[in-house]
Scaffold this motif. Structure first.
Motif, PDB file in Angstrom:
ATOM      1  N   GLY A   1       0.784  -1.223   0.000  1.00  0.00           N
ATOM      2  CA  GLY A   1       0.000   0.000   0.000  1.00  0.00           C
ATOM      3  C   GLY A   1       0.819   1.277   0.000  1.00  0.00           C
ATOM      4  N   TYR A   2       0.328   2.240  -0.764  1.00  0.00           N
ATOM      5  CA  TYR A   2       0.946   3.575  -0.828  1.00  0.00           C
ATOM      6  C   TYR A   2      -0.105   4.593  -0.411  1.00  0.00           C
ATOM      7  CZ  TYR A   2       2.775   7.942  -2.702  1.00  0.00           C
ATOM      8  OH  TYR A   2       3.202   9.246  -2.832  1.00  0.00           O
ATOM      9  N   LEU A   3       0.186   5.372   0.632  1.00  0.00           N
ATOM     10  CA  LEU A   3      -0.748   6.356   1.154  1.00  0.00           C
ATOM     11  C   LEU A   3      -0.640   7.665   0.383  1.00  0.00           C
ATOM     12  CD1 LEU A   3      -2.795   7.229   3.378  1.00  0.00           C
ATOM     13  CD2 LEU A   3      -0.824   7.864   4.784  1.00  0.00           C
ATOM     14  N   PHE A   4      -1.762   8.138  -0.174  1.00  0.00           N
ATOM     15  CA  PHE A   4      -1.798   9.418  -0.862  1.00  0.00           C
ATOM     16  C   PHE A   4      -1.862  10.564   0.151  1.00  0.00           C
ATOM     17  CE2 PHE A   4      -3.685   6.730  -4.298  1.00  0.00           C
ATOM     18  CZ  PHE A   4      -2.694   6.927  -5.238  1.00  0.00           C
TER      19      PHE A   4
ATOM     20  N   PHE B   1      -9.099   8.829   4.028  1.00  0.00           N
ATOM     21  CA  PHE B   1      -7.795   8.834   3.381  1.00  0.00           C
ATOM     22  C   PHE B   1      -7.783   7.782   2.279  1.00  0.00           C
ATOM     23  CE2 PHE B   1      -7.842   6.288   7.229  1.00  0.00           C
ATOM     24  CZ  PHE B   1      -7.320   5.071   6.830  1.00  0.00           C
ATOM     25  N   THR B   2      -6.742   7.776   1.461  1.00  0.00           N
ATOM     26  CA  THR B   2      -6.713   6.904   0.284  1.00  0.00           C
ATOM     27  C   THR B   2      -5.389   6.167   0.175  1.00  0.00           C
ATOM     28  OG1 THR B   2      -8.196   8.384  -0.927  1.00  0.00           O
ATOM     29  CG2 THR B   2      -6.909   6.823  -2.237  1.00  0.00           C
ATOM     30  N   TYR B   3      -5.496   4.872  -0.136  1.00  0.00           N
ATOM     31  CA  TYR B   3      -4.323   4.038  -0.402  1.00  0.00           C
ATOM     32  C   TYR B   3      -4.400   3.473  -1.816  1.00  0.00           C
ATOM     33  CZ  TYR B   3      -1.846   3.474   4.070  1.00  0.00           C
ATOM     34  OH  TYR B   3      -1.066   3.670   5.189  1.00  0.00           O
ATOM     35  N   GLU B   4      -3.242   3.322  -2.452  1.00  0.00           N
ATOM     36  CA  GLU B   4      -3.116   2.534  -3.676  1.00  0.00           C
ATOM     37  C   GLU B   4      -2.706   1.137  -3.240  1.00  0.00           C
ATOM     38  OE1 GLU B   4      -3.023   1.320  -7.603  1.00  0.00           O
ATOM     39  OE2 GLU B   4      -3.596   3.337  -6.951  1.00  0.00           O
ATOM     40  N   LEU B   5      -3.453   0.113  -3.677  1.00  0.00           N
ATOM     41  CA  LEU B   5      -3.213  -1.267  -3.254  1.00  0.00           C
ATOM     42  C   LEU B   5      -2.894  -2.155  -4.446  1.00  0.00           C
ATOM     43  CD1 LEU B   5      -6.214  -1.803  -0.787  1.00  0.00           C
ATOM     44  CD2 LEU B   5      -3.951  -0.875  -0.265  1.00  0.00           C
TER      45      LEU B   5
ATOM     46  N   HIS C   1     -10.458   4.104  -1.180  1.00  0.00           N
ATOM     47  CA  HIS C   1     -10.804   5.315  -0.449  1.00  0.00           C
ATOM     48  C   HIS C   1     -11.448   4.900   0.880  1.00  0.00           C
ATOM     49  CE1 HIS C   1     -10.011   7.538  -4.149  1.00  0.00           C
ATOM     50  NE2 HIS C   1     -10.726   6.615  -4.775  1.00  0.00           N
ATOM     51  N   VAL C   2     -10.807   5.234   1.969  1.00  0.00           N
ATOM     52  CA  VAL C   2     -11.204   4.748   3.288  1.00  0.00           C
ATOM     53  C   VAL C   2     -11.835   5.866   4.111  1.00  0.00           C
ATOM     54  CG1 VAL C   2     -10.403   3.660   5.423  1.00  0.00           C
ATOM     55  CG2 VAL C   2      -9.283   3.113   3.239  1.00  0.00           C
ATOM     56  N   MET C   3     -12.943   5.543   4.769  1.00  0.00           N
ATOM     57  CA  MET C   3     -13.577   6.472   5.692  1.00  0.00           C
ATOM     58  C   MET C   3     -13.795   5.740   7.008  1.00  0.00           C
ATOM     59  SD  MET C   3     -16.995   8.824   5.130  1.00  0.00           S
ATOM     60  CE  MET C   3     -18.109   7.454   4.852  1.00  0.00           C
ATOM     61  N   VAL C   4     -13.357   6.333   8.116  1.00  0.00           N
ATOM     62  CA  VAL C   4     -13.553   5.725   9.431  1.00  0.00           C
ATOM     63  C   VAL C   4     -14.254   6.740  10.330  1.00  0.00           C
ATOM     64  CG1 VAL C   4     -11.546   4.219   9.219  1.00  0.00           C
ATOM     65  CG2 VAL C   4     -11.266   6.436  10.279  1.00  0.00           C
ATOM     66  N   PHE C   5     -15.164   6.234  11.171  1.00  0.00           N
ATOM     67  CA  PHE C   5     -15.824   7.124  12.121  1.00  0.00           C
ATOM     68  C   PHE C   5     -16.263   6.323  13.338  1.00  0.00           C
ATOM     69  CE2 PHE C   5     -18.815   5.918   8.751  1.00  0.00           C
ATOM     70  CZ  PHE C   5     -19.884   5.368   9.449  1.00  0.00           C
TER      71      PHE C   5
ATOM     72  N   VAL D   1     -15.632   2.369   6.050  1.00  0.00           N
ATOM     73  CA  VAL D   1     -16.172   2.272   4.695  1.00  0.00           C
ATOM     74  C   VAL D   1     -14.995   2.338   3.725  1.00  0.00           C
ATOM     75  CG1 VAL D   1     -17.690   3.273   2.950  1.00  0.00           C
ATOM     76  CG2 VAL D   1     -18.303   3.443   5.384  1.00  0.00           C
ATOM     77  N   ILE D   2     -14.889   1.350   2.838  1.00  0.00           N
ATOM     78  CA  ILE D   2     -13.841   1.342   1.826  1.00  0.00           C
ATOM     79  C   ILE D   2     -14.496   1.323   0.455  1.00  0.00           C
ATOM     80  CG2 ILE D   2     -11.826   0.142   0.886  1.00  0.00           C
ATOM     81  CD1 ILE D   2     -11.381  -1.103   3.613  1.00  0.00           C
ATOM     82  N   THR D   3     -14.163   2.292  -0.371  1.00  0.00           N
ATOM     83  CA  THR D   3     -14.708   2.354  -1.727  1.00  0.00           C
ATOM     84  C   THR D   3     -13.572   2.123  -2.720  1.00  0.00           C
ATOM     85  OG1 THR D   3     -16.434   3.916  -1.053  1.00  0.00           O
ATOM     86  CG2 THR D   3     -15.944   3.772  -3.406  1.00  0.00           C
ATOM     87  N   PHE D   4     -13.756   1.122  -3.571  1.00  0.00           N
ATOM     88  CA  PHE D   4     -12.762   0.792  -4.581  1.00  0.00           C
ATOM     89  C   PHE D   4     -13.107   1.499  -5.891  1.00  0.00           C
ATOM     90  CE2 PHE D   4     -12.696  -2.736  -1.581  1.00  0.00           C
ATOM     91  CZ  PHE D   4     -11.342  -2.907  -1.362  1.00  0.00           C
ATOM     92  N   GLU D   5     -12.082   1.814  -6.681  1.00  0.00           N
ATOM     93  CA  GLU D   5     -12.302   2.586  -7.894  1.00  0.00           C
ATOM     94  C   GLU D   5     -13.078   1.795  -8.950  1.00  0.00           C
ATOM     95  OE1 GLU D   5      -8.689   3.573  -9.979  1.00  0.00           O
ATOM     96  OE2 GLU D   5      -7.635   1.910  -9.064  1.00  0.00           O
ATOM     97  N   LYS D   6     -13.644   2.518  -9.906  1.00  0.00           N
ATOM     98  CA  LYS D   6     -14.546   1.935 -10.895  1.00  0.00           C
ATOM     99  C   LYS D   6     -13.865   0.890 -11.771  1.00  0.00           C
ATOM    100  CE  LYS D   6     -17.336   6.142 -11.117  1.00  0.00           C
ATOM    101  NZ  LYS D   6     -17.795   7.272 -11.967  1.00  0.00           N
TER     102      LYS D   6
END
Length: 221
Positions: A33-36, A78-82, A92-96, A107-112
């Motif tokens: 993983g690479y953190l943007f 925040f966003t990681y390249e995996l 694209h990660v969202m934590v709450f 919540v993790i959303t993967f690109e199209k």
């Protein structure tokens, strides 16, 4: 195909900072993983009543900075390249944090592009489901739902899995910690066959509906 797959992980014990750190460790050690540098705040929308990100900035200075912001805010995105082996993707990660349960939702959303690949290549189905289970195990999440254009970004509990509406319009992979809900009821709510149920060696049950939606629709008639 212009859709994104989002995965909601419910009931992870720990603070947003602790959960973000666990994810970062998994992403970097297992998936290169690479953190943007992107980071955004997270809030519950007064209009849609689901969580959303806002005030996105591009000044994140690495993992330590990300963890400090999550600790201060109790949430964040925040966003990681995996590189997941079968395909690369931005995640694209969202934590709450959610009260009064003192748990954290992810919540993790993967690109199209990944969605398109999953929907056209059968060999990706099992590896993708395994990745989602691995993430859930790392987070000690009680359950997860992955769906195309899945926008129910709210705290999630296994007991909700007997209600078909919780899965959205196009569920792809659904998992839960063994013993937290009756598997038969979940399969019935999903319109899934018994033989589609998978059991991991680490205490999770999960069902992949990737490539099975025509069969699922027949089961629901």
């Amino acid at each position: 195909m212009g859709t994104e797959i989002s995965v909601v992980y419910g009931g992870s014990p720990g603070t947003a900072c602790e959960i973000g750190s666990k994810l970062a460790e998994l992403f970097e050690q297992t998936y290169s993983g690479y953190l943007f540098s992107d980071f955004a705040k997270v809030r519950r929308s007064s209009e849609s009543n689901v969580y959303e990100f806002y005030e996105e900035v591009g000044d994140l200075e690495g993992r330590s900075d990300m963890e400090q912001r999550l600790r201060a805010l109790g949430s964040g995105s925040f966003t990681y390249e995996l590189n997941m082996g079968f395909a690369p993707s931005e995640a694209h990660v969202m934590v709450f944090e959610s009260s009064p349960d003192f748990e954290t939702t992810v919540v993790i959303t993967f690109e199209k592009q990944l969605t398109s690949y999953l929907f056209t290549s059968e060999v990706t189905h099992a590896p993708f489901a395994t990745v989602l289970e691995r993430i859930g195990r790392t987070l000690q999440a009680s359950c997860f739902v992955a769906g195309a254009n899945y926008v129910r970004w709210l705290p999630l509990k296994p007991k909700e899995f007997i209600n078909p509406q919780v899965f959205g319009d196009s569920p792809q992979v659904v998992g839960w910690r063994e013993g937290t809900v009756d598997s038969r009821l979940v399969l019935e709510a999903l319109g899934a066959k018994r033989e589609w149920l998978e059991k991991s060696l680490h205490g999770y049950d999960y069902v992949s509906l990737l490539g099975r939606h025509e069969q699922r629709e027949k089961n629901q008639r």
